[in-house]
Write an enzyme that holds these catalytic residues in place. Structure first.
Site: not given
Ligand code: AP5
Length: 211
Positions: A15, A89, A128, A161, A172
């Site tokens: 996203k 969300r 990531r 992160r 998550r």
């Protein structure tokens, strides 16, 4: 008339990557609640202090805090194309967005649903890397920085992160399935499904053709 688009999808679906491309190429403004919260945590604002423990565990930050954050942000926004990245969300957030948009005289044009399986999400998030300086997003395999571990744009050392650890990633994903997935029914015919497992240019082409 300015367009309003919601990006809905699991963590790591791409996203943020697609929001950046649309910002650069189609002059959208990206409103990412995740980025806003990380800024608040970094600056140790009252919101950041409250949000941190939820984020570290991969849980959703309470609706009231998120809605207030978006409300404030929308006050000062120019009449431009907007992508809501990672918001709403929950059903409560979606209802709040409906009233905010109505107050602003805007309509929601499309909800892009990023479809991707959980195993690919884990591969993407565990690899990531982000630039703490400018926010650029990389992946150790799919999209590595040109010079080892250093941001192409601003030369800062890239980092992982805090919530990209495997056990937090799994939380998550679970939170996405239980609390966010019901929005697919909520938005009904506005939902356009995009195969987010393709390479980033193919995903971009699909989204831009919808918009
Ligand atoms: P947030 O920052 O919104 O995280 P998220 O939704 O979990 O999404 P991500 O940023 O992890 O992934 P992405 O889909 O943007 O993927 P990306 O483009 O980076 O939220 C973080 C936390 O904040 C939440 O857990 C929650 O606590 C809180 N929060 C935020 N909003 C909230 C809200 N509304 N309500 C309550 N709490 C909220 O891509 C991932 C990786 O894949 C990258 O390495 C990238 O390079 C790579 N990649 C991207 N596209 C491709 C592709 N097509 N092919 C190969 N690799 C790709």
């Amino acid at each position: 008339m300015a367009k309003t688009v919601v990006f809905l999808g699991p963590p790591g679906a791409g996203k943020g990557t697609q929001s950046s491309l649309l910002t650069e190429r189609m002059s959208f403004i990206q409103l990412s609640t995740g980025d806003m919260l990380r800024d608040a945590v970094r600056n140790q604002t009252p919101l950041g202090i409250k949000a941190k423990s939820y984020m570290d565990q991969g849980k959703l930050v309470p609706d009231e805090l998120i809605i207030e954050l978006i409300e404030e942000k929308l006050e000062s926004l120019p009449d431009r194309n907007i992508i809501f990245d990672g918001f709403p969300r929950t059903i409560k957030q979606a209802e709040a967005l409906d009233s905010l948009l109505e107050r602003k005289g805007r309509a929601l044009d499309a909800v892009i649903l990023f479809k991707i399986d959980d195993e690919e999400v884990i591969r993407r998030l565990s690899g990531r890397r982000v630039c703490p300086g400018c926010g650029a997003v990389y992946h150790v395999v799919y999209n590595p920085p040109k010079v080892d571990e250093t941001c192409d744009r601003c030369a800062t050392k890239v980092a992982q992160r805090d919530d990209d650890k495997e056990e937090v990633i799994r939380n998550r994903i679970e939170v996405y399935h239980s609390q966010t997935w019901p929005l697919v029914d909520y938005y009904g015919h506005k939902v356009v499904v995009v195969d987010a497992s393709l390479d980033k240019e193919s995903v971009y082409n699909k989204i831009s053709s919808v918009l």
